[in-house]
Design an enzyme around this catalytic site. Structure first.
Site, PDB file in Angstrom:
ATOM      1  CD  GLU A 157     126.534  64.646 114.725  1.00  0.00           C
ATOM      2  OE1 GLU A 157     126.926  63.767 115.505  1.00  0.00           O
ATOM      3  OE2 GLU A 157     127.069  65.761 114.635  1.00  0.00           O
TER       4      GLU A 157
ATOM      5  CE  LYS B 282     132.024  60.482 120.614  1.00  0.00           C
ATOM      6  NZ  LYS B 282     132.952  61.217 121.471  1.00  0.00           N
TER       7      LYS B 282
ATOM      8  CG  ASP C 133     141.273  63.347 122.235  1.00  0.00           C
ATOM      9  OD1 ASP C 133     140.777  62.945 121.166  1.00  0.00           O
ATOM     10  OD2 ASP C 133     140.604  63.524 123.266  1.00  0.00           O
TER      11      ASP C 133
ATOM     12  CE  LYS D 276     129.947  73.129 121.698  1.00  0.00           C
ATOM     13  NZ  LYS D 276     129.431  72.006 120.904  1.00  0.00           N
TER      14      LYS D 276
HETATM   15  N1  PSU Z   1     131.025  68.789 118.749  1.00  0.00           N
HETATM   16  C1  PSU Z   1     129.879  69.417 119.043  1.00  0.00           C
HETATM   17  N2  PSU Z   1     128.735  68.693 119.185  1.00  0.00           N
HETATM   18  C2  PSU Z   1     128.720  67.329 119.013  1.00  0.00           C
HETATM   19  C3  PSU Z   1     129.951  66.683 118.673  1.00  0.00           C
HETATM   20  C4  PSU Z   1     131.060  67.443 118.561  1.00  0.00           C
HETATM   21  O1  PSU Z   1     129.879  70.625 119.198  1.00  0.00           O
HETATM   22  O2  PSU Z   1     127.663  66.709 119.160  1.00  0.00           O
HETATM   23  C5  PSU Z   1     129.947  65.203 118.434  1.00  0.00           C
HETATM   24  C6  PSU Z   1     129.903  64.908 116.924  1.00  0.00           C
HETATM   25  O3  PSU Z   1     129.171  63.714 116.722  1.00  0.00           O
HETATM   26  C7  PSU Z   1     131.356  64.670 116.595  1.00  0.00           C
HETATM   27  C8  PSU Z   1     131.833  63.976 117.844  1.00  0.00           C
HETATM   28  O4  PSU Z   1     131.566  63.864 115.454  1.00  0.00           O
HETATM   29  O5  PSU Z   1     131.182  64.650 118.903  1.00  0.00           O
HETATM   30  C9  PSU Z   1     133.328  64.041 117.987  1.00  0.00           C
HETATM   31  O6  PSU Z   1     133.718  63.240 119.049  1.00  0.00           O
HETATM   32  P1  PSU Z   1     135.271  62.927 119.271  1.00  0.00           P
HETATM   33  O7  PSU Z   1     135.871  64.241 119.661  1.00  0.00           O
HETATM   34  O8  PSU Z   1     135.282  61.928 120.371  1.00  0.00           O
HETATM   35  O9  PSU Z   1     135.784  62.402 117.969  1.00  0.00           O
HETATM   36 MN    MN Z   2     138.997  61.775 120.821  1.00  0.00          MN
END
Ligand code: PSU
Ligand code: MN
Length: 307
Positions: free
Chosen positions: A28, A89, A141, A162
């Site tokens: 990614e 993003k 969320d 995490k």
């Molecule tokens: N968690 C991490 N490192 C990251 C991400 C998540 O520990 O870089 C990034 C990944 O690209 C994941 C995105 O797909 O954040 C998720 O974002 P959201 O929670 O907004 O869907």
């Molecule tokens: Mn989100």
């Protein structure tokens, strides 16, 4: 799908490997643009590709650049993802907008799975997946990564997630949507910086060939969606669980105070954790992602050998 080539650029190296049935590992770009600071992100972008090649696979980082879907980036394109200003993003909902308006952005786990799948790549190495956020009962969320796992046939090698997330609810959600959650040599779903989250996986997978067989079987059966393979951070880089809980709670409190919401939440928390730990967490983040690339490459090689 016949219009796919109108939008999709696969790099010559990746295209040749796919045409010849050689192993390819997707990567990614959100981890570069929004998950790590410069210059560590550029160092990582380079090293992770070297690791994959050493294992006999071809790396394919994904992004949308000037409205083109990219699978396999040049050194200049990787550098753009690491240093560019105003790199978006991109979640699934953004893809058509970015293409139609010629924008540039980084792909999350969800959109990397989507691009990998359009290109015919079956395995993807990341750091950590998104999931159900703490307090999602009120905020709703829930990362689009989980719906992508429910629908798109790619195996994601991850150091778990995490505990900025509610790990228990994330695993419940994946169960509801029929996504196998496997542990690579572990009974415990990893918690990114730590080898154990306290939540079990569905199956402890002992080796790469078994992982490859599970992937092939799932898709041979026509079962839609992806697979989560939790790969714990190597022991020597793992951080203390209690200490990281404290750090994460502090980061969550900062996000609450600042009123951070929506797609800004995850990048804000990642940066706050790094600041609070003075870079210690970043070193662990780099190492776990390298380790995921290694394991994903081994599985890609086994997968390519299966008939
Ligand atoms: N968690 C991490 N490192 C990251 C991400 C998540 O520990 O870089 C990034 C990944 O690209 C994941 C995105 O797909 O954040 C998720 O974002 P959201 O929670 O907004 O869907
Ligand atoms: Mn989100």
């Amino acid at each position: 799908m016949e219009n796919l080539n109108k939008y999709l650029d696969i790099s010559p190296e990746v295209k040749a490997a796919l045409d010849e049935g050689r192993p390819v590992v997707a990567l990614e770009s959100t981890i570069l643009s929004h998950g790590m600071p410069y210059p560590e992100n550029a160092e990582f972008a380079h090293n992770v590709e070297v690791i994959i090649k050493e294992k006999g696979a071809v790396p394919a980082t994904t992004a949308i650049i000037n409205g083109r879907l990219k699978v396999g980036l040049t050194a200049d394109e990787l550098n753009l993802m690491c240093t560019g200003k105003d790199i978006g993003k991109i979640s699934r909902r953004d893809v058509a907008v970015y293409i139609a308006t010629g924008k540039t952005g980084a792909t999350t786990v969800a959109t990397t799975m989507l691009l990998a799948s359009l290109a015919g790549i079956k395995i993807f190495a990341t750091g950590g997946i998104g999931g159900v956020h703490r307090g999602a009962q009120q905020t709703m969320d829930i990362s689009a990564d989980l719906q992508e796992l429910a629908n798109t046939p790619v195996c994601v090698v991850t150091a778990g997630c995490k505990s900025i997330l509610d790990i228990g609810l994330t695993l419940e959600y994946l169960e509801t949507f029929g996504v196998p959650v496997l542990g690579y040599g572990t009974d415990d779903f990893p918690a990114f910086y730590c080898r154990k989250s306290g939540f079990g996986v569905d199956y402890n997978v002992p080796d790469a060939v078994t992982a490859a067989r599970i992937m092939k079987t799932k898709w041979d059966l026509g079962l839609k969606g992806g697979i989560v393979l939790g790969n714990p951070v190597p022991e020597e880089y793992s951080l203390d669980f209690e200490k990281m809980e404290g750090v994460i709670n502090q980061a969550l409190e900062m996000a609450r105070e600042k009123g951070i919401r929506g797609k800004a939440t995850t990048p804000f928390l990642l940066a706050a954790i790094k600041d609070i730990t003075g870079g210690e967490s970043l070193a662990t983040n780099l190492q776990l992602a390298y380790n995921n690339a290694r394991v994903a490459s081994e599985i890609a090689c086994e997968f390519a050998r299966l008939k």
